[in-house]
Design an enzyme around this catalytic site. Structure first.
Site: not given
Ligand code: NAD
Length: 568
Positions: A291-293, A295, A319, A353, A451
């Site tokens: 997910g995102s940096v 988080t 990641e 991503c 990003e």
């Molecule tokens: P996000 O960080 O908003 O959410 C990811 C997950 O974390 C979700 O399930 C969300 O509900 C959960 N979350 C949010 N806050 C949390 C907390 N405080 N504690 C625990 N869980 C929490 O990311 P997103 O919008 O779902 O995905 C997009 C991001 O993911 C982009 O930054 C993208 O670059 C990245 N991404 C990276 C890869 C990689 O392999 N590097 C692959 C796919 C996506």
């Protein structure tokens, strides 16, 4: 396999020690697994797969499936109900789901910690058979359910769904299984196996693993939760709210394949509630996050704060985001720059991503590249993914829509930026944003460094004489290092770029777009703020989810406490 050598000796009746009990480490007999990728189906007009998919799409689009939490063998509904909508038609609800309370997350932890011990006793051979069965169900019986849920829920076109929720998901199950099996072949040196036999085994981790997955790849959800489970762990899987339906299908399929209750617990939950609860449990053994940096940073910081509470040091794999680049050399083939960039920047609305978000183009090639990009961009259709002629659907939700359109507004108001294509956005029916191309005079404008995760490509046109200086910008503009591509016909320069840009990308492409990695072909992951670079789809990933144990079995009793040199 493990103890062939020792067992052969015993079978031949050789006496190897005064008190020989034989090797007690069990022998394994893993199933055959081929190292090959799942074929991607074409969905051409008139094809069987297209007819099947359309049928499922029609059915699923009219239903609103209710999704419970699943903890052990219990399906639980709570008072905290949420809905997943179609991003391209946000009035339509396609799933009704329930958020876990902190107490339910704690209950899932208790169930997982208990389940882990029994699950880890199941030999890996048997676990692999379940994973192969799941992969087969995904490839055949349920392929179009996974694709339809991904199309409707995450607004992916058919090809984007097929490469994700079918091919990549199946590959993760089979190819990580293959690598797990291969890794078992390595056994430590036993200098004289008649006297001492050394072996190693891969245990699951003592406690539970929290898998926290993003919205943008259905396959990632399956991998983050089920690869640790394959290696003997018990998992709490918190799917993304905007990928609930497709992720629920994975869970149902794995249950049908024979994954026992409690091994993977399906725990939809508000992100921070889940994060706060798992990081305060002494039994946290690992977090598998994508997910995102922000988080991931928050989770990491919470683990740091709670360190003294834990039974183990939790393993943290994350990641995260990227600011992926295409760097064009004056010798580049213009057509491949143009088509590769259109696909990388705008497929799935730039919500991969690895999507290209910034491009560096030499002045000498700019007129032709500009013409090519605009010509194709003007043809790209954006709309409902059930229309198979569109190029891309809607962005995932209201939050993404606001964030991305904010960058377009910034481009409109900044004197350094010019929108040369696209720039329109409309959320009246779905969260639609037109593929947008921006030219910047400032290579360090925030649109070139942050990003965006949306369909915006920004281009910095550099004087050919400033090639070396511009290359430095790749490294110094962002904290990320996920993917990057160079386009060139000059071999010497390609060699130089390979060295100079070494730390700018975990996945580096030469004359190819920055997206589209395939499990087992281009293991994926980035470093710096893009993540811990554990390379999902590579040979070592599954092993990261183990706690290896080294075993030394001695067959010759030790009779002397002293050493020969002492007896003078
Ligand atoms: P996000 O960080 O908003 O959410 C990811 C997950 O974390 C979700 O399930 C969300 O509900 C959960 N979350 C949010 N806050 C949390 C907390 N405080 N504690 C625990 N869980 C929490 O990311 P997103 O919008 O779902 O995905 C997009 C991001 O993911 C982009 O930054 C993208 O670059 C990245 N991404 C990276 C890869 C990689 O392999 N590097 C692959 C796919 C996506």
């Amino acid at each position: 396999m493990l103890n062939l050598c020792r067992q052969t000796l015993l079978a031949s009746g050789q006496k190897v020690g005064a008190r020989c009990i034989g090797s007690v480490v069990p022998k394994l007999n893993p199933p055959e697994i081929l190292l090959e990728n799942e074929p991607v189906l074409s969905y051409k007009k008139g094809s069987k797969e297209r007819a099947e998919l359309e049928k499922v799409l029609d059915k699923m689009a009219c239903e609103c499936e209710e999704i419970p939490l699943v903890i052990g063998d219990e399906e639980i509904k709570t008072k905290c109900v949420r809905y997943q909508v179609m991003p391209h038609n946000h009035k339509v609800k396609i799933a009704k789901y329930h958020w876990a309370t902190p107490d339910l997350v704690k209950k899932a932890i208790d169930v997982a910690v208990k389940a882990q011990r029994d699950w880890d006793k199941v030999p890996i051979d048997k676990r692999l058979q379940i994973w192969l069965k799941a992969a087969d169900l995904m490839a055949n019986k349920y392929r179009q359910y996974l694709n339809a849920a991904t199309m409707l829920g995450q607004s992916k076109t058919v090809i984007q769904a097929e490469i994700d929720s079918a091919a990549e998901l199946i590959d993760f199950f089979k190819i990580h299984g293959y690598f797990a099996k291969e890794s078992l072949k390595y056994q430590p040196i036993s200098t004289d196996p008649k006297e001492t036999l050394n072996s190693s085994r891969y245990r699951g981790m003592d406690g539970f693993v929290a898998a926290v997955s993003p919205f943008n790849f259905t396959a990632i959800g399956g991998n983050l939760s089920y690869t640790p489970a394959l290696m003997g762990n018990a998992v709490l899987w918190k799917p993304s709210d905007t990928a609930l339906l497709s992720n629920w299908w994975i869970f149902k399929i794995c249950k049908e394949a024979g994954v026992p209750p409690g091994v993977v617990n399906f725990v939809p939950c508000e992100g921070p509630v889940f994060g706060d609860t798992i990081t305060s449990s002494p039994y946290l053994a690992g977090i598998n996050f994508t997910g995102s940096v922000p988080t991931f940073n928050r989770l990491w910081a919470q683990v740091g704060q709670n360190l003294s509470k834990y039974k183990n040091y939790p393993k943290l794999i994350g990641e995260c985001g990227g600011k992926n680049y295409h760097f064009v050399h004056p010798s580049a083939d213009v057509e491949s720059v143009v088509t590769g960039t259109i696909r990388s920047s705008f497929e799935f609305n730039g919500q991969k991503c690895s999507a290209c978000s910034r491009m560096y183009v030499p002045q000498s090639l700019w007129p032709k590249i500009k013409e090519g990009l605009l010509e194709i961009r003007n043809k790209l259709k954006v709309g409902d993914i059930r229309d198979f002629t569109i190029f891309t659907g809607a962005v995932i939700d209201d939050i993404a829509f606001k964030r991305i359109s904010g960058y377009i507004e910034h481009a409109c108001s900044s004197p350094n930026l010019e929108i040369i294509g696209g720039g329109q956005y409309d959320n009246s029916k779905g969260y639609f944003i037109q593929p947008t191309i921006v030219v910047t005079k400032d290579p360090k404008d925030k649109i070139m460094t942050e990003e965006i995760f949306g369909p915006i490509l920004t281009i910095y046109v550099y004087p050919d004489s400033e090639l070396d200086k511009t290359m430095k910008l790749v490294e110094t503009s962002t904290p990320f290092a996920l993917t990057g591509a160079i386009f060139t016909q000059d071999e010497d320069w390609a060699r130089k770029a390979l060295e100079e840009l070494k730390y700018t990308a975990g996945n580096f492409y030469i004359n190819d777009k920055s997206t589209g990695s395939v499990v087992g072909q281009q293991p994926f992951g980035g470093s710096r703020m893009s993540g811990t670079n554990d390379k999902a789809g590579g040979p070592h990933y599954a092993l990261r989810w183990t706690s290896p144990q080294s075993i030394k079995e001695t067959f010759v009793p030790l009779r002397e406490y002293d050493y020969e040199y002492m007896r003078c």
